[in-house]
Motif scaffolding. Structure first.
Motif, mmCIF file in Angstrom:
data_model
loop_
_atom_site.group_PDB
_atom_site.id
_atom_site.type_symbol
_atom_site.label_atom_id
_atom_site.label_comp_id
_atom_site.label_asym_id
_atom_site.label_seq_id
_atom_site.Cartn_x
_atom_site.Cartn_y
_atom_site.Cartn_z
ATOM 1 N N SER A 18 5.015 50.902 60.451
ATOM 2 C CA SER A 18 4.367 51.823 59.503
ATOM 3 C C SER A 18 4.904 51.582 58.100
ATOM 4 C CB SER A 18 4.688 53.251 59.908
ATOM 5 O OG SER A 18 6.084 53.468 59.768
ATOM 6 N N GLY A 19 4.252 52.169 57.116
ATOM 7 C CA GLY A 19 4.719 52.082 55.735
ATOM 8 C C GLY A 19 6.135 52.642 55.621
ATOM 9 N N TYR A 20 6.363 53.708 56.328
ATOM 10 C CA TYR A 20 7.686 54.333 56.330
ATOM 11 C C TYR A 20 8.737 53.374 56.892
ATOM 12 C CZ TYR A 20 11.252 57.930 56.913
ATOM 13 O OH TYR A 20 12.403 58.653 56.833
ATOM 14 N N GLY A 21 8.408 52.764 58.020
ATOM 15 C CA GLY A 21 9.327 51.807 58.643
ATOM 16 C C GLY A 21 9.604 50.618 57.742
ATOM 17 N N LEU A 22 8.572 50.142 57.058
ATOM 18 C CA LEU A 22 8.743 49.003 56.154
ATOM 19 C C LEU A 22 9.605 49.384 54.956
ATOM 20 C CD1 LEU A 22 5.114 47.643 56.464
ATOM 21 C CD2 LEU A 22 7.182 46.375 57.097
ATOM 22 N N THR A 23 9.453 50.631 54.496
ATOM 23 C CA THR A 23 10.288 51.118 53.389
ATOM 24 C C THR A 23 11.762 51.102 53.807
ATOM 25 O OG1 THR A 23 8.471 52.543 52.663
ATOM 26 C CG2 THR A 23 10.658 53.037 51.795
ATOM 27 N N LYS A 24 12.026 51.539 55.024
ATOM 28 C CA LYS A 24 13.406 51.524 55.552
ATOM 29 C C LYS A 24 13.929 50.090 55.669
ATOM 30 C CE LYS A 24 13.799 55.659 55.599
ATOM 31 N NZ LYS A 24 14.784 56.307 54.728
ATOM 32 N N HIS A 25 13.068 49.212 56.159
ATOM 33 C CA HIS A 25 13.450 47.813 56.319
ATOM 34 C C HIS A 25 13.851 47.210 54.970
ATOM 35 C CE1 HIS A 25 12.679 44.206 59.196
ATOM 36 N NE2 HIS A 25 13.685 43.946 58.391
ATOM 37 N N PHE A 26 13.142 47.613 53.919
ATOM 38 C CA PHE A 26 13.479 47.139 52.570
ATOM 39 C C PHE A 26 14.863 47.622 52.181
ATOM 40 C CE2 PHE A 26 9.218 45.743 51.254
ATOM 41 C CZ PHE A 26 9.595 44.652 50.504
ATOM 42 N N GLU A 27 15.153 48.880 52.465
ATOM 43 C CA GLU A 27 16.453 49.437 52.081
ATOM 44 C C GLU A 27 17.596 48.705 52.769
ATOM 45 O OE1 GLU A 27 16.264 53.638 52.886
ATOM 46 O OE2 GLU A 27 14.621 53.893 51.471
ATOM 47 N N LEU A 28 17.366 48.324 54.028
ATOM 48 C CA LEU A 28 18.427 47.653 54.778
ATOM 49 C C LEU A 28 18.398 46.158 54.485
ATOM 50 C CD1 LEU A 28 17.820 49.669 58.047
ATOM 51 C CD2 LEU A 28 19.736 49.978 56.465
ATOM 52 N N SER A 29 17.965 45.366 55.401
ATOM 53 C CA SER A 29 18.094 43.913 55.270
ATOM 54 C C SER A 29 17.445 43.279 54.041
ATOM 55 C CB SER A 29 17.559 43.237 56.533
ATOM 56 O OG SER A 29 16.158 43.377 56.611
ATOM 57 N N ALA A 30 16.176 43.568 53.794
ATOM 58 C CA ALA A 30 15.469 42.862 52.727
ATOM 59 C C ALA A 30 15.958 43.213 51.325
ATOM 60 C CB ALA A 30 13.967 43.108 52.843
ATOM 61 N N GLY A 31 16.702 44.311 51.227
ATOM 62 C CA GLY A 31 17.175 44.769 49.932
ATOM 63 C C GLY A 31 18.004 43.766 49.151
ATOM 64 N N ASN A 32 18.538 42.784 49.845
ATOM 65 C CA ASN A 32 19.325 41.757 49.151
ATOM 66 C C ASN A 32 18.493 40.755 48.364
ATOM 67 O OD1 ASN A 32 22.270 41.730 49.309
ATOM 68 N ND2 ASN A 32 21.902 42.044 51.490
ATOM 69 N N VAL A 33 17.179 40.757 48.626
ATOM 70 C CA VAL A 33 16.309 39.803 47.927
ATOM 71 C C VAL A 33 15.106 40.431 47.227
ATOM 72 C CG1 VAL A 33 16.960 37.780 49.286
ATOM 73 C CG2 VAL A 33 15.123 39.265 50.110
#
Lengths: 171, 171
Positions: A18-33
DNA sequence: AATAGCATGTAAGAAGTTACATGATTTC
DNA sequence: GAAATCATGTAACTTCTTACATGCTATT
């Protein structure tokens, strides 16, 4: 474009979300890039669905939508990864601050550099810890990227604080 | 805000400069932490002059303007460096691509990772070369930051290519 | 019953990109 | 005399941030 690619990549990696899940994913792993907030992600997902890169695979309670990548989306992502020459531009406010910190006098810059070094140490350790518990290969490589970047900044901040201190002692 | 701070910092570091000169400075050293094009820099400088952070110290041929930081600008920069908690968000398209590359199969991802590693090696060497010829301390610390970052990405890309290769050989 | 987390959305404004526009000076 | 570099500017568009707005569910 980058946000769209990031979302396609995260969906391919994690499966439907979901959009919510993807937002969380950004905060965690993808946030470095890359970074994005929900207010940008929700409209982007709608647009991507409208032009066929993703599709709604489930609609749940309170308007929850679960999206998954379509074949067209996979093709688009692969093409981008293989053919697109990425922009070599960076925007990183924390690094900009570090970059300019040596303009201050030693009394101010050295403690701030040491504090940053300590913060990077903490983050590196946390990422290392995460790596040791990850089952998935791709996630592990991704966390390792963050780890290398944290160690680099830690090393730089320490080296620079030492150099400034030595210079100040000699003068 | 970050652009404004970056411009103040570059002016403090280099002394008075034109919009054109600052644009060049961004392309070279500062490019490792922030990015801006002339179309954004010129209007920003006008705005900064309008509220007293910088001032025109010389007007030359073809509308050339040389700006320098005012005392108010120096105070603003120092406050930001010492007191402002920077956003820990990054946007880096090249790293985003690396981050997602392991989603491709080994035949595609490994050569791309090796090519990137080679590019980072080249950049690291160039920065190292630059460091050995720099007289100015601050510029040297700044170039060293780029150096550490390039080496980190080089190490990560190599390590990841190796891991993917080994995994593919074992399977 | 309150708090934290799940879950989505929009509107206004700021920041950044692309493309157009102009013209002098230096180097080959 | 052609090409590269110096030098500045604006308009339209896209991207991103901030702030507002809503309401359910699980935990304490």
């Amino acid at each position: 474009m980058s946000l769209r690619i990031a979302l396609l990549g995260l969906l391919v990696e994690s499966g439907a979300a979901s959009g919510y899940g993807l937002t969380k994913h950004f905060e965690l792993s993808a946030g470095n890039v890359w970074h994005a907030k929900h207010s940008q992600i929700y409209p982007e997902l709608r647009k991507m669905e409208a032009d066929g890169a993703i599709e709604t695979v489930e609609e749940g309670a309170r308007g929850k939508r679960t999206y998954d990548v379509t074949e067209a989306g996979r093709v688009e992502l692969r093409r981008w990864l293989v053919e697109h020459e990425p922009e070599r531009t960076i925007r990183n406010e924390a690094s900009l601050r570090m970059f300019l910190l040596p303009l201050l006098g030693p009394e101010e810059s050295v403690p701030l550099l040491r504090a940053e070094a300590a913060m990077y140490t903490t983050r590196a350790k946390r990422l290392d810890e995460i790596c040791s518990h990850i089952g998935n290969d791709v996630s592990m490589y991704q966390a390792r990227m963050g780890y290398h970047n944290m160690r680099a900044m830690e090393a730089w901040a320490t080296e620079t604080a030492d150099a400034i201190e030595q210079k100040a002692a000699g003068a």
